[in-house]
Design a protein around this motif. Sequence first.
Motif, PDB file in Angstrom:
ATOM      1  N   UNK A  75      17.037  65.830  89.196  1.00 52.95           N
ATOM      2  CA  UNK A  75      18.349  66.477  89.089  1.00 52.95           C
ATOM      3  C   UNK A  75      18.873  66.833  90.483  1.00 52.95           C
ATOM      4  N   UNK A  76      17.983  67.349  91.324  1.00 49.92           N
ATOM      5  CA  UNK A  76      18.376  67.744  92.680  1.00 49.92           C
ATOM      6  C   UNK A  76      18.894  66.543  93.473  1.00 49.92           C
ATOM      7  N   UNK A  77      18.207  65.422  93.364  1.00 49.49           N
ATOM      8  CA  UNK A  77      18.625  64.218  94.082  1.00 49.49           C
ATOM      9  C   UNK A  77      19.966  63.702  93.545  1.00 49.49           C
ATOM     10  N   UNK A  78      20.118  63.675  92.226  1.00 50.98           N
ATOM     11  CA  UNK A  78      21.358  63.173  91.618  1.00 50.98           C
ATOM     12  C   UNK A  78      22.552  64.031  92.019  1.00 50.98           C
ATOM     13  N   UNK A  79      22.415  65.343  91.867  1.00 48.72           N
ATOM     14  CA  UNK A  79      23.535  66.230  92.197  1.00 48.72           C
ATOM     15  C   UNK A  79      23.794  66.249  93.705  1.00 48.72           C
ATOM     16  N   UNK A  80      22.726  66.118  94.495  1.00 48.94           N
ATOM     17  CA  UNK A  80      22.899  66.058  95.942  1.00 48.94           C
ATOM     18  C   UNK A  80      23.692  64.827  96.356  1.00 48.94           C
ATOM     19  N   UNK A  81      23.397  63.685  95.741  1.00 47.00           N
ATOM     20  CA  UNK A  81      24.153  62.464  96.029  1.00 47.00           C
ATOM     21  C   UNK A  81      25.627  62.668  95.684  1.00 47.00           C
ATOM     22  N   UNK A  82      25.887  63.287  94.524  1.00 48.55           N
ATOM     23  CA  UNK A  82      27.268  63.519  94.096  1.00 48.55           C
ATOM     24  C   UNK A  82      28.000  64.436  95.082  1.00 48.55           C
ATOM     25  N   UNK A  83      27.322  65.511  95.532  1.00 49.89           N
ATOM     26  CA  UNK A  83      27.964  66.465  96.445  1.00 49.89           C
ATOM     27  C   UNK A  83      28.208  65.832  97.811  1.00 49.89           C
ATOM     28  N   UNK A  84      27.182  65.206  98.359  1.00 51.55           N
ATOM     29  CA  UNK A  84      27.311  64.610  99.686  1.00 51.55           C
ATOM     30  C   UNK A  84      28.339  63.483  99.667  1.00 51.55           C
ATOM     31  N   UNK A  85      28.320  62.691  98.588  1.00 49.44           N
ATOM     32  CA  UNK A  85      29.281  61.589  98.489  1.00 49.44           C
ATOM     33  C   UNK A  85      30.716  62.080  98.491  1.00 49.44           C
TER      34      UNK A  85
END
Length: 407
Positions: free
Chosen positions: A18-28
């Motif tokens: 979840x952390x990786x998925x949401x991090x990708x969304x935020x950084x993107x």
Amino acid sequence: MINFIAMEAWVEFAVRWVHVITGIAWIGSSFYFIALDLGLHRDRNLASGADGEEWQVHGGGFYHIQKYLIAPSQMPGDLVWFKWESYATWLSGFAMLVLVYYLGAEFYLVDPEVLDIPIWGAILISLLSLSIGWLSYDWLCKSKFGEDNTRLMLFLFGVLVVMAWGYTQVFSGRAALLHLGAFTASIMTANVFFIIMPNQRIVVADLKAGRIPDAKYGKIAKQRSTHNNYLTLPVLFLMLSNHYPLAFASEYNWLIASLVFLMGVSIRHYFNSVHARKGSPHWTWLVTALLFLAIMWLSTANLPGEADMDAEATGPSAKYAQAEGFAEVQDIVLGRCSMCHSAEPGYEGLHWAPKGVHLDSARGIAQNAKAIYLQAGLSRAMPPANLSFMEDGEREAIRRWFEAAGS
């Protein structure tokens, strides 16, 4: 029978995912909007009153984007807000901090050779540092000192260097770099939650009430977004650093972390300059490469000596060394694992122990009991491809020993 150790591992896996998925969304989204803002054409007299516009193409379609400096004359009914990516990233990251470093504090957070403090004390320092960091940063940004953004950024870099050094004086090397990343990420998310979103809500409320919004709210929000933009890449490095002992186990780990922030600035400066059509400062890549070479050198300078084979386990890990079956497991690990996981690996091509895990002493085996149980007892992940031919009976002995220590 439910194996709670395996369940815990799967919970960590799920939260990390979840952390990786949401991090990708935020950084993107963050990178996209910074690039969009820098690339807007602001030299056009737009009939809509917008501050700038840009045409883009993606996925077979064309997009015409306009930015209003304060707000449009009429608020659209389907306004999209970008916030949950940031909140979910921080919440899942904090959950990982709890699962790995708070619940596993005796293995990952507290290192008696660095500072022998109780677990509750280490957790308290962790929580206080994250909250005090944001409060101090926010106060600086709102002060007269923060009106000069260049001066502010230089001072904040100094603060990060001090925090890097301070964390390494309290926590294990692995936890120190992770906490520096959490410290920075907490500032970034707090920027979104406490500054950027409230300011945007004020603008929306003014517009709906027929008032002309004050431009200062957009200016403040943009300052915090710019800070987040330059902090993102160092945070990614620090969050991944726990997989690379050469980064966190070095005597100069705090200096390595400090140089990483400079690398993040040099990389972002290049892309931001390109997006803003201010040329291509290729010199930034040379600076980044030199900084990385310095990091590589620091990571191997004055490597600490390793404990000898007779070193005994102490503290919370001592129970594993005292558990029934430890002598048998120690022989198994020394025979099947220590050719790679030792101070001087004997396996061809290895120059240091994978992940910095040393299993050539009683202390090392006891301190890594859970990892041995999960990767060689419950699963066949280790040895990789079973290169040392660990037998099923030996894996069973590892399971009996670990479970006996926990009973």
